[in-house]
Motif scaffolding. Structure first.
Motif, short mmCIF file in Angstrom:
data_model
loop_
_atom_site.label_atom_id
_atom_site.label_comp_id
_atom_site.label_asym_id
_atom_site.label_seq_id
_atom_site.Cartn_x
_atom_site.Cartn_y
_atom_site.Cartn_z
N ASN A 195 0.82 -1.21 0.00
CA ASN A 195 0.00 0.00 0.00
C ASN A 195 0.85 1.26 0.00
O ASN A 195 0.55 2.22 -0.71
CB ASN A 195 -0.95 0.01 1.21
N GLN A 246 1.55 9.11 -6.16
CA GLN A 246 1.97 10.49 -5.91
C GLN A 246 2.99 10.95 -6.94
O GLN A 246 2.96 12.10 -7.39
CB GLN A 246 2.54 10.63 -4.50
N GLU A 260 2.36 1.64 -3.49
CA GLU A 260 1.33 2.07 -4.43
C GLU A 260 1.03 3.56 -4.25
O GLU A 260 0.91 4.30 -5.23
CB GLU A 260 0.07 1.24 -4.23
N GLU A 261 0.93 3.99 -3.00
CA GLU A 261 0.68 5.41 -2.74
C GLU A 261 1.82 6.27 -3.25
O GLU A 261 1.60 7.31 -3.88
CB GLU A 261 0.50 5.63 -1.23
N ARG A 262 3.05 5.83 -3.03
CA ARG A 262 4.22 6.58 -3.50
C ARG A 262 4.23 6.65 -5.04
O ARG A 262 4.53 7.69 -5.62
CB ARG A 262 5.49 5.91 -3.00
#
Length: 60
Positions: free
Chosen positions: A42, A50, A45-47
């Motif tokens: 997670n 962004q 994926e967020e990085r």
């Protein structure tokens, strides 16, 4: 190695260990490892999202 055939004593009083007792710790560890892996996935994926957002050209 010996070529003579020897009589082996067999212990008939063998008590089998139940599989349920031996599987408990690995199952808990597997759940913990899976939880850690999902957390890492997670965060990655967020990085990634962004970075894509930062690279996106808003002036179309």
């Amino acid at each position: 190695m010996s070529t003579d055939k020897e009589q082996l004593d067999v212990d008939d009083d063998f008590i089998a260990v139940e599989a349920d007792d031996s599987e408990q710790p690995p199952v808990e560890q597997a759940k913990t490892n899976l939880s850690k892996r999902r957390t890492i996935d997670n965060l990655l994926e967020e990085r990634r999202l962004q970075k894509q957002l930062a690279d996106y050209d808003f002036d179309l």
